[in-house]
Design a protein around this motif. Structure first.
Motif, short mmCIF file in Angstrom:
data_model
loop_
_atom_site.label_atom_id
_atom_site.label_comp_id
_atom_site.label_asym_id
_atom_site.label_seq_id
_atom_site.Cartn_x
_atom_site.Cartn_y
_atom_site.Cartn_z
N TRP A 1 17.91 5.99 -81.13
CA TRP A 1 17.51 6.78 -82.29
C TRP A 1 18.39 8.02 -82.44
O TRP A 1 18.78 8.38 -83.54
CB TRP A 1 16.04 7.18 -82.18
N LEU A 2 18.70 8.69 -81.33
CA LEU A 2 19.52 9.91 -81.42
C LEU A 2 20.94 9.62 -81.90
O LEU A 2 21.53 10.43 -82.62
CB LEU A 2 19.54 10.64 -80.08
N ILE A 3 21.49 8.48 -81.52
CA ILE A 3 22.82 8.09 -82.04
C ILE A 3 22.75 7.98 -83.56
O ILE A 3 23.58 8.54 -84.28
CB ILE A 3 23.29 6.77 -81.40
N TYR A 4 21.76 7.27 -84.04
CA TYR A 4 21.59 7.11 -85.49
C TYR A 4 21.30 8.45 -86.17
O TYR A 4 21.87 8.76 -87.23
CB TYR A 4 20.44 6.14 -85.75
N PHE A 5 20.46 9.25 -85.57
CA PHE A 5 20.10 10.55 -86.13
C PHE A 5 21.32 11.47 -86.22
O PHE A 5 21.51 12.18 -87.22
CB PHE A 5 18.99 11.20 -85.30
N MET A 6 22.16 11.47 -85.20
CA MET A 6 23.35 12.32 -85.21
C MET A 6 24.34 11.89 -86.30
O MET A 6 24.92 12.73 -86.98
CB MET A 6 24.04 12.32 -83.84
N ILE A 7 24.53 10.60 -86.45
CA ILE A 7 25.41 10.10 -87.51
C ILE A 7 24.87 10.52 -88.88
O ILE A 7 25.62 10.99 -89.74
CB ILE A 7 25.58 8.57 -87.41
N THR A 8 23.57 10.37 -89.06
CA THR A 8 22.96 10.75 -90.33
C THR A 8 23.02 12.26 -90.54
O THR A 8 23.25 12.73 -91.66
CB THR A 8 21.49 10.28 -90.36
N LEU A 9 22.86 13.04 -89.48
CA LEU A 9 22.95 14.49 -89.58
C LEU A 9 24.35 14.94 -89.96
O LEU A 9 24.51 15.81 -90.83
CB LEU A 9 22.52 15.13 -88.25
N VAL A 10 25.36 14.35 -89.35
CA VAL A 10 26.75 14.68 -89.71
C VAL A 10 27.01 14.31 -91.16
O VAL A 10 27.65 15.07 -91.90
CB VAL A 10 27.74 13.98 -88.75
N PHE A 11 26.50 13.17 -91.60
CA PHE A 11 26.65 12.75 -92.99
C PHE A 11 26.01 13.78 -93.93
O PHE A 11 26.60 14.18 -94.93
CB PHE A 11 26.00 11.38 -93.20
N GLY A 12 24.80 14.21 -93.60
CA GLY A 12 24.11 15.20 -94.42
C GLY A 12 24.82 16.54 -94.47
O GLY A 12 24.93 17.16 -95.53
N LEU A 13 25.31 17.00 -93.33
CA LEU A 13 26.03 18.28 -93.30
C LEU A 13 27.34 18.19 -94.07
O LEU A 13 27.71 19.12 -94.80
CB LEU A 13 26.29 18.70 -91.85
N ASN A 14 28.04 17.08 -93.94
CA ASN A 14 29.28 16.89 -94.68
C ASN A 14 29.00 16.83 -96.19
O ASN A 14 29.76 17.38 -96.99
CB ASN A 14 29.99 15.62 -94.21
N MET B 1 26.54 18.32 -97.70
CA MET B 1 26.23 19.68 -98.12
C MET B 1 27.51 20.49 -98.32
O MET B 1 27.64 21.25 -99.29
CB MET B 1 25.35 20.36 -97.07
N LEU B 2 28.48 20.33 -97.44
CA LEU B 2 29.77 21.02 -97.59
C LEU B 2 30.49 20.57 -98.85
O LEU B 2 31.08 21.38 -99.57
CB LEU B 2 30.65 20.78 -96.37
N LEU B 3 30.45 19.27 -99.13
CA LEU B 3 31.13 18.75 -100.32
C LEU B 3 30.45 19.22 -101.61
O LEU B 3 31.14 19.56 -102.58
CB LEU B 3 31.18 17.22 -100.27
N VAL B 4 29.15 19.24 -101.63
CA VAL B 4 28.42 19.65 -102.83
C VAL B 4 28.64 21.14 -103.13
O VAL B 4 28.79 21.54 -104.28
CB VAL B 4 26.91 19.34 -102.67
N ASN B 5 28.71 21.94 -102.09
CA ASN B 5 28.89 23.38 -102.27
C ASN B 5 30.36 23.79 -102.35
O ASN B 5 30.66 24.98 -102.31
CB ASN B 5 28.20 24.14 -101.14
N ASP B 6 31.26 22.85 -102.46
CA ASP B 6 32.70 23.09 -102.54
C ASP B 6 33.24 23.95 -101.39
O ASP B 6 34.14 24.76 -101.56
CB ASP B 6 33.07 23.75 -103.88
#
Length: 154
Positions: A78-91, A93-98
């Motif tokens: 679960w933590l492997i999947y959660f970390m991949i999803t977390l990195v996706f979400g943070l990335n 957020m960075l893309l949306v906020n330019d």
């Protein structure tokens, strides 16, 4: 109390509903620490499976035994999947906020999205596999991947 067949069937259905409600509550309570979502899901899967197979209301004992047994492997998975999803979400957020607009960020976002889409059904199979069998984590992931491919439906 009920002597008719309809009354007995009604009580059996209500027992089934009560057990499903208990499974849902147990899953929710044991998922409150985010880290244990994998083990709670695995234990819920096994408890529902036993309930369907045996038909009796053994809710807590099956859930707790499976939760304890699957905690290490399900948590890592679960933590492997959660970390991949977390990195996706943070990335994202960075893309949306330019804040990051390089080609590498866009490529990594697409790559992570593809990984998440491909790994989600495998994770579901991993958690189900962990609830039933006792293998090392490498074997679990390998077998779950093979089962996910074998049961792929378009």
């Amino acid at each position: 109390m009920f002597k008719s067949k309809a009354g007995t069937e009604f009580l059996e259905k209500m027992s089934w509903v009560a057990d499903m409600l208990m499974f849902s509550i147990l899953w929710f309570v044991f998922s409150i620490p985010i880290v244990t979502i994998g083990a709670a899901t695995s234990a819920t899967y096994r408890a529902v499976q036993v309930r369907m197979k045996e038909g009796n209301g053994i809710v807590w004992s099956v859930f707790w035994k499976t939760f304890k047994n699957s905690l290490p492997q399900a948590t890592v998975s679960w933590l492997i999947y959660f970390m991949i999803t977390l990195v996706f979400g943070l990335n994202q957020m960075l893309l949306v906020n330019d804040l990051a607009g390089s080609w590498l960020n866009h490529f990594s976002q697409i790559f992570l999205l593809v990984v998440i889409i491909l790994i989600t059904p495998v994770l579901v199979m991993v958690l189900a596999y962990i609830s039933r069998f006792e293998d090392n984590l490498k074997t679990v992931w390998k077998n779950a991947f093979i089962l996910s491919i074998a049961h792929f439906k378009v």
